[in-house]
Design an enzyme around this catalytic site. Structure first.
Site, short mmCIF file in Angstrom:
data_model
loop_
_atom_site.label_atom_id
_atom_site.label_comp_id
_atom_site.label_asym_id
_atom_site.label_seq_id
_atom_site.Cartn_x
_atom_site.Cartn_y
_atom_site.Cartn_z
N SER A 290 96.50 27.65 9.51
CA SER A 290 96.79 26.64 10.54
C SER A 290 98.21 26.10 10.48
O SER A 290 98.62 25.36 11.37
CB SER A 290 95.80 25.48 10.44
OG SER A 290 95.95 24.76 9.24
N LYS B 282 93.06 15.87 11.02
CA LYS B 282 94.51 16.02 11.16
C LYS B 282 95.09 14.98 12.10
O LYS B 282 96.17 14.43 11.85
CB LYS B 282 94.83 17.43 11.66
CG LYS B 282 94.51 18.54 10.65
CD LYS B 282 94.73 19.91 11.26
CE LYS B 282 94.42 20.99 10.25
NZ LYS B 282 94.58 22.36 10.82
#
Length: 346
Positions: free
Chosen positions: A218, A261
């Site tokens: 990611s 996140k």
């Protein structure tokens, strides 16, 4: 005979489970609690239970949301509640002892009292840097304890075209670095990078906090942007956090941990995030209060990310220029109409 038995196992970190055993499991991922969720659980369940266990009344020890959040983030950074509960219990035992010695009245728990009982803060959360810089990108990572900012640094130096990577990375993240470098080479002309730069310079990519293992795809968007920035000598906007996997063709692919996140960026003071278009559906998991105060841009290709976050050449370190404003002509191209304010997104 265990042929009809069902075994249920739990783990904070999936990668700690041996590969042979993990391949035989059906994995169900459950996100860890956020700080806000831990505070709410404390009010509803944890505090009443611990007060009773320590022989205290509600008026003996009084907490606030602020101090409970401080304990959670500063002393017990974890996916669950075990350490958080242990630290709150330590405060209660201290109060119970004083009460047994005859001390009356309520204790109003504040940060000073927490540090007196629990010692110095064990974990610190630094505010994100927001001034443009060449070769430095703010990425987002998901860990077993929630989301976190991940600074990625790239440095160019005279050499023979080597790619150096440091920071205790797993195999998947190292492959992301290789893919990012190849993508930037394929876009050298568009980025204004001379071909000889790849032969006459070494590129060093570093992931700080070297003692912490890092893996997963990611960070591909952030890594690619760092490489493009350092080779084209164009600064990166640091007021934007980003996450996403990148293919060799420059496609931005879906990632996990959107809620964690996003909360990590929000706590660090960042209010703009670039993430894959296919993750737009995951915003429903983000608390409404956070969505209302942040702007999200959903990218499908790495070219879009570069257009949004890579500033024109000639703007050097922010130490020379000061923070850029949206009214600055150099910043305006990085704020296209495609950016979506979640307050109107629903």
């Amino acid at each position: 005979d265990l042929s009809a038995a069902l075994f249920i196992c739990t783990a904070n970190n999936l990668y700690d489970i041996p590969v042979a055993l993990r391949d035989r499991m059906e994995v169900i991922r459950i996100a860890g609690y956020t700080i806000e969720e831990k505070v709410e659980i404390a009010w509803r369940y944890l505090l009443p239970k611990l007060l009773e266990e320590n022989g205290l009344l509600e008026q003996d020890l009084q907490f606030t949301d602020e101090v409970l959040g401080y304990i959670s983030s500063g002393y017990s950074r974890e996916a669950g509640l075990r350490g958080f509960s242990r630290n709150v219990s330590s405060l209660m035992r201290k109060r119970a002892r004083k009460k047994a010695e005859g001390e009356e009245g309520a204790w109003l728990v504040d940060i000073k009292m927490i540090e007196d009982v629990l010692g110095p803060q064990r974990f610190t959360s630094e505010a994100a840097e927001k001034e443009p810089e060449i070769g430095a990108v703010t990425g987002l990572a998901w860990t077993s304890t929630g989301g976190d900012l991940m600074l990625i640094e790239a440095l160019r130096m005279p050499g023979s075209g080597r790619l150096i990577v440091t920071g205790q990375l797993g195999d998947v993240m190292r492959e992301s670095v290789d893919a990012a470098y190849s993508y930037v080479r394929s876009r050298a002309h568009q980025l204004g990078i001379e071909n000889k730069s790849f032969k006459e310079h070494d590129v060093h990519i570093h992931f700080p906090a070297g003692a912490i293992p890092k893996d997963g795809p990611s960070a591909g968007v952030a890594i690619t942007l760092a490489v493009a920035s350092v080779l084209s000598e164009r600064p990166v906007r640091r007021d934007i956090a980003m996450t996403g996997e990148v293919t060799l063709r420059g496609r931005v692919l879906e990632i996990g941990g959107v809620k964690e996140k996003t909360l990590a960026a929000y706590r660090a003071g960042l209010r703009q995030i670039i993430m894959p278009k296919s993750n737009e559906k995951d915003l429903r998991d983000v608390p409404a209060e956070v969505r209302a105060n942040m702007a999200f841009t959903f990218a499908q290709t790495m070219d879009e990310v570069i257009f949004l976050a890579l500033l024109p050449a000639g703007l050097s370190h922010a130490a020379d220029f000061g923070p850029l404003q949206e009214s600055d002509p150099a910043v305006r191209p990085a704020l296209p109409e495609r950016e979506i304010a979640i307050g109107t997104h629903g």
